[in-house]
Design an enzyme around this catalytic site. Structure first.
Site, mmCIF file in Angstrom:
data_model
loop_
_atom_site.group_PDB
_atom_site.id
_atom_site.type_symbol
_atom_site.label_atom_id
_atom_site.label_comp_id
_atom_site.label_asym_id
_atom_site.label_seq_id
_atom_site.Cartn_x
_atom_site.Cartn_y
_atom_site.Cartn_z
ATOM 1 N N CYS A 183 0.785 -1.218 0.142
ATOM 2 C CA CYS A 183 0.089 -0.283 -0.492
ATOM 3 C C CYS A 183 0.622 1.822 -0.096
ATOM 4 O O CYS A 183 0.308 2.257 -0.240
ATOM 5 C CB CYS A 183 -0.506 -0.010 0.574
ATOM 6 S SG CYS A 183 -2.344 -1.174 0.994
ATOM 7 N N HIS B 55 -3.052 7.368 2.329
ATOM 8 C CA HIS B 55 -3.212 6.355 1.888
ATOM 9 C C HIS B 55 -4.704 5.876 2.503
ATOM 10 O O HIS B 55 -4.947 6.069 3.918
ATOM 11 C CB HIS B 55 -2.468 5.459 2.235
ATOM 12 C CG HIS B 55 -2.610 3.799 2.549
ATOM 13 N ND1 HIS B 55 -3.403 3.122 0.474
ATOM 14 C CD2 HIS B 55 -2.651 2.260 3.102
ATOM 15 C CE1 HIS B 55 -4.207 2.118 0.835
ATOM 16 N NE2 HIS B 55 -3.617 1.699 2.389
ATOM 17 N N ASN C 13 -10.043 0.453 -0.378
ATOM 18 C CA ASN C 13 -8.640 0.628 -0.249
ATOM 19 C C ASN C 13 -8.126 -0.463 -1.687
ATOM 20 O O ASN C 13 -8.124 -1.077 -1.945
ATOM 21 C CB ASN C 13 -8.326 -0.965 1.175
ATOM 22 C CG ASN C 13 -6.257 0.242 1.316
ATOM 23 O OD1 ASN C 13 -5.952 0.552 0.284
ATOM 24 N ND2 ASN C 13 -5.580 -0.775 2.727
HETATM 25 O O1 UT7 Z 1 -3.629 -0.904 3.712
HETATM 26 C C1 UT7 Z 1 -3.144 -1.186 4.274
HETATM 27 C C2 UT7 Z 1 -3.080 -1.096 6.310
HETATM 28 N N1 UT7 Z 1 -4.323 -1.588 5.998
HETATM 29 C C3 UT7 Z 1 -4.866 -1.045 7.642
HETATM 30 O O2 UT7 Z 1 -3.913 -0.612 7.781
HETATM 31 C C4 UT7 Z 1 -5.878 -2.186 7.775
HETATM 32 C C5 UT7 Z 1 -5.714 -1.424 9.826
HETATM 33 N N2 UT7 Z 1 -7.386 -1.752 10.124
HETATM 34 C C6 UT7 Z 1 -7.964 -1.934 10.278
HETATM 35 O O3 UT7 Z 1 -8.385 -0.836 9.757
HETATM 36 C C7 UT7 Z 1 -8.976 -2.224 11.424
HETATM 37 O O4 UT7 Z 1 -8.625 -3.232 11.974
HETATM 38 C C8 UT7 Z 1 -9.702 -3.080 10.434
HETATM 39 C C9 UT7 Z 1 -11.099 -2.289 9.505
HETATM 40 C C10 UT7 Z 1 -9.670 -4.019 9.583
HETATM 41 C C11 UT7 Z 1 -10.606 -4.000 11.383
HETATM 42 O O5 UT7 Z 1 -11.738 -3.058 12.337
HETATM 43 P P1 UT7 Z 1 -11.542 -3.700 13.965
HETATM 44 O O6 UT7 Z 1 -12.497 -2.433 14.438
HETATM 45 O O7 UT7 Z 1 -10.289 -3.722 14.201
HETATM 46 O O8 UT7 Z 1 -11.915 -5.245 14.385
HETATM 47 P P2 UT7 Z 1 -11.354 -6.476 14.217
HETATM 48 O O9 UT7 Z 1 -10.468 -6.391 13.693
HETATM 49 O O10 UT7 Z 1 -10.783 -6.345 15.947
HETATM 50 O O11 UT7 Z 1 -12.604 -7.550 14.642
HETATM 51 C C12 UT7 Z 1 -13.909 -6.692 15.222
HETATM 52 C C13 UT7 Z 1 -14.927 -7.732 15.767
HETATM 53 C C14 UT7 Z 1 -14.802 -9.372 15.396
HETATM 54 O O12 UT7 Z 1 -15.055 -9.992 16.199
HETATM 55 P P3 UT7 Z 1 -15.060 -10.156 17.764
HETATM 56 O O13 UT7 Z 1 -13.713 -11.360 18.137
HETATM 57 O O14 UT7 Z 1 -15.202 -9.331 18.595
HETATM 58 O O15 UT7 Z 1 -16.167 -11.230 18.527
HETATM 59 C C15 UT7 Z 1 -14.780 -9.684 13.739
HETATM 60 O O16 UT7 Z 1 -14.940 -10.999 13.765
HETATM 61 O O17 UT7 Z 1 -15.723 -7.865 14.440
HETATM 62 C C16 UT7 Z 1 -16.368 -8.700 13.248
HETATM 63 N N3 UT7 Z 1 -15.594 -8.682 12.063
HETATM 64 C C17 UT7 Z 1 -16.600 -8.595 11.203
HETATM 65 N N4 UT7 Z 1 -18.176 -8.279 11.488
HETATM 66 C C18 UT7 Z 1 -19.443 -8.206 10.500
HETATM 67 C C19 UT7 Z 1 -14.476 -8.514 11.471
HETATM 68 N N5 UT7 Z 1 -14.599 -8.446 10.129
HETATM 69 C C20 UT7 Z 1 -16.265 -8.439 10.118
HETATM 70 C C21 UT7 Z 1 -17.410 -7.996 9.081
HETATM 71 N N6 UT7 Z 1 -17.958 -8.038 9.002
HETATM 72 N N7 UT7 Z 1 -16.882 -7.798 8.141
#
Ligand code: UT7
Length: 326
Positions: free
Chosen positions: A119, A253, A283
């Protein structure tokens, strides 16, 4: 002996973007995945993304973005000495996507190669092209970010597949010996391979038994992103003796609106001074910064003379910034 033209600065003189026709909303993804428009919007700011059709590739989209950037610059492919393409989703292992784009533009002169920094790729490519220009090796360059992440998604993995989109963006750089303060003022690049397993693609032609899908520890990448991008921004301004108040536009980004807002808050920049496309493009990896730049230049928000700060972080980890006076 042929005398080299030694440019003081690389000016951004052309801007172009290309997005494939197919638009996929969050609701459409929620029809086949356990997710919701609400989850995707509140966690990331994304409402929709463009995805490629069967005939679009990184080379075809990159070539179209390059044509538009050349048209903007009022230059032709014959004026270009080098093509730098940032992509993690090349058409083939080789020839480089840059060389395929050269051919698509009808270029037989010059050279091209690809840059793999995920990225952050566009910032890395911009920095490379700038160094070639200021060393006198080339005068005009195309710098392109082009990605088809939809082809490296695990479409069963809701934690990653909702986050990405496809597209391409390009700029034309041109060497200038005008002593005014326009052009690329500085670039700062970083990578740390010890964090390589936080965001990677499982497979490549050298590893045929792997899936070739993107894997991400989202929460860890998020944590790195806010800290590393904030220090990249500080480093860029400090080196030029500039302060937050001097920045006219942040072109970040586009991974997640929460990361973007975190950096903007640190800069004390109001949201009207931050170019956002993540809501409509998701993204697009190395294409996200040049696509955002193209949009804001063409709609008149970014004007000649404005100080623009670009930043990105991605798999590697790689991260960096570019400070540019348009
Ligand atoms: O471009 C390269 C760089 N990339 C980035 O900068 C991405 C950086 N990371 C992020 O933007 C965020 O961490 C994400 C958007 C990927 C995820 O957000 P988060 O607030 O960190 O969520 P999480 O991964 O901690 O997941 C929270 C919950 C989980 O459920 P439990 O374990 O709390 O029950 C996931 O299973 O959300 C669940 N989950 C979803 N639920 C509905 C994960 N993906 C989804 C989804 N829909 N698509």
């Amino acid at each position: 002996m042929k005398e080299r033209f030694m440019a003081k600065r690389s000016l951004l003189v052309g801007f172009g973007g290309f997005l494939p026709d197919r638009v996929v909303s969050n609701a459409e993804l929620a029809e086949r995945l356990e997710t919701s428009d609400e989850w995707i919007r509140t966690r990331t700011g994304i409402t929709r993304r463009h995805l490629v059709g069967p005939n679009d590739t990184a080379a075809s989209m990159g070539a179209e973005a390059a044509r538009r950037a050349l048209e903007y610059a009022k230059l032709t492919a014959e004026d270009i000495d080098a093509v730098f393409v940032a992509t993690a989703t090349p058409d083939q292992a080789f020839p480089a996507t840059a060389v395929r784009i050269q051919a698509a533009l009808g270029m037989k002169q010059g050279f091209g190669f690809d840059i793999a920094a995920a990225c952050s790729g566009f910032i890395f490519a911009l920095s490379t092209a700038d160094a070639f220009i200021r060393s006198g090796q080339i005068r005009n360059a195309l710098v392109i970010g082009s990605e088809v992440y939809s082809r490296i998604m695990d479409w069963e993995d809701r934690a990653t597949c909702v986050l990405f989109g496809d597209g391409a963006g390009a700029v034309v750089l041109s060497g200038s010996d005008n002593p005014d303060d326009r052009g690329i003022l500085s670039t700062h690049l970083h990578s740390d391979g010890t964090a390589g397993d936080l965001l990677y693609v499982d497979g490549a032609v050298g590893q045929p038994d792997k899936s070739g899908h993107l894997k991400m520890s989202g929460r860890d990448v998020f944590r790195h992103a806010v800290g590393k991008l904030s220090s990249a921004v500080d480093e860029a301004l400090e080196d030029e003796g500039l302060s937050y108040a001097d920045v006219d536009w942040l072109v970040p980004h586009q991974a997640n609106i929460r990361i973007i807002e975190g950096v903007a808050k640190k800069l004390n920049l109001p949201s009207e001074r931050v170019v956002i496309t993540v809501d409509r493009h998701a993204n697009t990896s190395a294409a996200s910064v040049p696509l955002a730049l193209d949009e804001a230049v063409r709609d008149g928000r970014i004007q000649k003379g404005d100080l623009v700060l670009m930043e990105a972080l991605g798999g590697g980890l790689t991260w960096g910034s570019a400070l540019v006076r348009i």
